[in-house]
Design an enzyme around this catalytic site. Structure first.
Site, PDB file in Angstrom:
ATOM      1  N   ASN A  25       0.840  -1.212   0.000  1.00 46.43           N
ATOM      2  CA  ASN A  25       0.000   0.000   0.000  1.00 46.43           C
ATOM      3  C   ASN A  25       0.867   1.250   0.000  1.00 46.43           C
ATOM      4  O   ASN A  25       0.548   2.231  -0.676  1.00 46.43           O
ATOM      5  CB  ASN A  25      -0.944  -0.011   1.209  1.00 46.43           C
ATOM      6  CG  ASN A  25      -2.185  -0.835   0.932  1.00 46.43           C
ATOM      7  OD1 ASN A  25      -3.022  -0.443   0.124  1.00 46.43           O
ATOM      8  ND2 ASN A  25      -2.279  -1.986   1.570  1.00 46.43           N
TER       9      ASN A  25
ATOM     10  N   MET B 207       1.483  -2.417  12.397  1.00 48.36           N
ATOM     11  CA  MET B 207       0.894  -3.378  13.345  1.00 48.36           C
ATOM     12  C   MET B 207       1.159  -2.997  14.800  1.00 48.36           C
ATOM     13  O   MET B 207       1.554  -3.839  15.609  1.00 48.36           O
ATOM     14  CB  MET B 207       1.443  -4.785  13.049  1.00 48.36           C
ATOM     15  CG  MET B 207       1.218  -5.242  11.626  1.00 48.36           C
ATOM     16  SD  MET B 207      -0.523  -5.279  11.174  1.00 48.36           S
ATOM     17  CE  MET B 207      -1.018  -6.745  12.046  1.00 48.36           C
TER      18      MET B 207
ATOM     19  N   ASN C  91      -6.050   5.296   7.998  1.00 45.76           N
ATOM     20  CA  ASN C  91      -5.633   3.889   8.020  1.00 45.76           C
ATOM     21  C   ASN C  91      -6.392   3.134   6.936  1.00 45.76           C
ATOM     22  O   ASN C  91      -7.512   3.507   6.580  1.00 45.76           O
ATOM     23  CB  ASN C  91      -5.979   3.289   9.385  1.00 45.76           C
ATOM     24  CG  ASN C  91      -5.624   1.817   9.494  1.00 45.76           C
ATOM     25  OD1 ASN C  91      -4.519   1.398   9.096  1.00 45.76           O
ATOM     26  ND2 ASN C  91      -6.539   1.000  10.014  1.00 45.76           N
TER      27      ASN C  91
ATOM     28  N   HIS D  63      -7.948  -0.640   6.175  1.00 45.91           N
ATOM     29  CA  HIS D  63      -8.279  -1.907   6.829  1.00 45.91           C
ATOM     30  C   HIS D  63      -8.893  -2.842   5.786  1.00 45.91           C
ATOM     31  O   HIS D  63      -9.794  -2.442   5.044  1.00 45.91           O
ATOM     32  CB  HIS D  63      -9.284  -1.655   7.963  1.00 45.91           C
ATOM     33  CG  HIS D  63      -9.638  -2.907   8.696  1.00 45.91           C
ATOM     34  ND1 HIS D  63      -8.741  -3.551   9.515  1.00 45.91           N
ATOM     35  CD2 HIS D  63     -10.764  -3.655   8.715  1.00 45.91           C
ATOM     36  CE1 HIS D  63      -9.315  -4.634  10.012  1.00 45.91           C
ATOM     37  NE2 HIS D  63     -10.537  -4.726   9.538  1.00 45.91           N
TER      38      HIS D  63
ATOM     39  N   GLU E 109      -7.386  -2.261  -2.497  1.00 46.68           N
ATOM     40  CA  GLU E 109      -6.727  -1.383  -1.518  1.00 46.68           C
ATOM     41  C   GLU E 109      -5.804  -0.401  -2.230  1.00 46.68           C
ATOM     42  O   GLU E 109      -5.774   0.789  -1.919  1.00 46.68           O
ATOM     43  CB  GLU E 109      -5.899  -2.212  -0.524  1.00 46.68           C
ATOM     44  CG  GLU E 109      -6.711  -3.099   0.384  1.00 46.68           C
ATOM     45  CD  GLU E 109      -5.847  -3.791   1.436  1.00 46.68           C
ATOM     46  OE1 GLU E 109      -4.930  -3.170   1.993  1.00 46.68           O
ATOM     47  OE2 GLU E 109      -6.098  -4.982   1.702  1.00 46.68           O
TER      48      GLU E 109
HETATM   49  C1  GRF Z   1      -3.064  -4.645   4.030  1.00 46.31           C
HETATM   50  O1  GRF Z   1      -3.990  -5.648   3.729  1.00 46.31           O
HETATM   51  C2  GRF Z   1      -3.688  -3.576   4.880  1.00 46.31           C
HETATM   52  O2  GRF Z   1      -5.028  -3.354   4.587  1.00 46.31           O
HETATM   53  C3  GRF Z   1      -3.561  -4.163   6.253  1.00 46.31           C
HETATM   54  O3  GRF Z   1      -2.314  -4.796   6.257  1.00 46.31           O
HETATM   55  C4  GRF Z   1      -1.945  -5.150   4.938  1.00 46.31           C
HETATM   56  C5  GRF Z   1      -0.646  -4.492   4.656  1.00 46.31           C
HETATM   57  O4  GRF Z   1      -0.117  -4.863   3.395  1.00 46.31           O
HETATM   58  N1  GRF Z   1      -3.760  -3.155   7.264  1.00 46.31           N
HETATM   59  P1  GRF Z   1       1.046  -4.013   2.741  1.00 46.31           P
HETATM   60  O5  GRF Z   1       2.164  -3.952   3.778  1.00 46.31           O
HETATM   61  O6  GRF Z   1       0.512  -2.655   2.430  1.00 46.31           O
HETATM   62  O7  GRF Z   1       1.451  -4.771   1.538  1.00 46.31           O
END
Ligand code: GRF
Length: 205
Positions: free
Chosen positions: A16, A93, A110, A112, A177
């Site tokens: 992301n 996290m 954020n 999700h 996403e």
């Molecule tokens: C994504 O699915 C996001 O929505 C969640 O954790 C994952 C992170 O993936 N909170 P990345 O590190 O962006 O590839």
């Protein structure tokens, strides 16, 4: 108008984050990604950010032990040092303290991987399959005091199909996403989404 200075907070692979970096390359994009912060030294996203020529910072949570306040202060110091306007959590996290959330209220968003308010927390894809929902998706929201809460900025869904596994569903949601996070950041950076208006108002423009 000056571009908003954005920090992306990560703990892992950073796909992301990469989508935000890519979107922000457009001249008319209202935000620039100036900092990527990880709480884990081994986060793959850190290397990706460096390759993209973006400043990175490591605020390792381990030396802070149980002291979340001190960890959040160290995080805040990094954000201040880089004159950050907006914070994007992207697979970050760590639970943030109420003080930090209050300080960045309205300026921190954020993503999700579920259609909030459904499936807050972890393992959203597994839980969506177990629940037998026909639609699953992702949500970008302002960060509120409760985990995975706060006014919704953007949300979209994909179908859950016969034979889906956690992996196939996660991959389908991830594509979405990568589309909605840059769109949501644009809305916030342009002042077109505010935590004080409903999701309908903020996305209708
Ligand atoms: C994504 O699915 C996001 O929505 C969640 O954790 C994952 C992170 O993936 N909170 P990345 O590190 O962006 O590839």
């Amino acid at each position: 108008m000056a571009k908003k200075r954005v920090a992306v907070l990560i703990s892992g692979r950073g796909s992301n984050m990469a989508a935000l970096i890519e979107a922000a390359k457009a001249e008319d994009y209202p935000a620039e990604i100036v900092l990527v912060v990880s709480n884990r030294p081994d986060a793959l996203g850190l290397a990706r950010a460096r390759e993209a020529g973006i400043a990175t910072a490591l605020v390792d949570h381990r030396p802070f032990g149980e002291d979340r306040e001190a960890f959040d202060r160290a995080l805040d110091d990094q954000l201040m040092a880089h004159r950050i306007d907006l914070v994007c959590l992207a697979g970050f996290m760590r639970l943030l303290t109420a003080g930090f959330v209050a300080r960045w209220s309205g300026h921190m968003i954020n993503i999700h991987p579920a259609l909030l308010p459904q499936f807050k927390g972890l393992h959203t894809h597994r839980r969506a399959l177990e629940a037998g929902v026909k639609r699953h998706g992702a949500t970008v929201h302002f960060v509120g005091f409760e985990m995975d809460s706060g006014p919704i900025i953007a949300q979209d869904w994909v179908p859950v199909v016969e034979g889906d596994t956690e992996e196939t569903l996660a991959a389908r949601v991830l594509e979405l996403e990568h589309r909605i996070y840059p769109q949501a950041l644009r809305l916030v950076a342009e002042g077109r989404a505010s935590p004080f208006s409903s999701a309908g108002e903020s996305t209708a423009q």
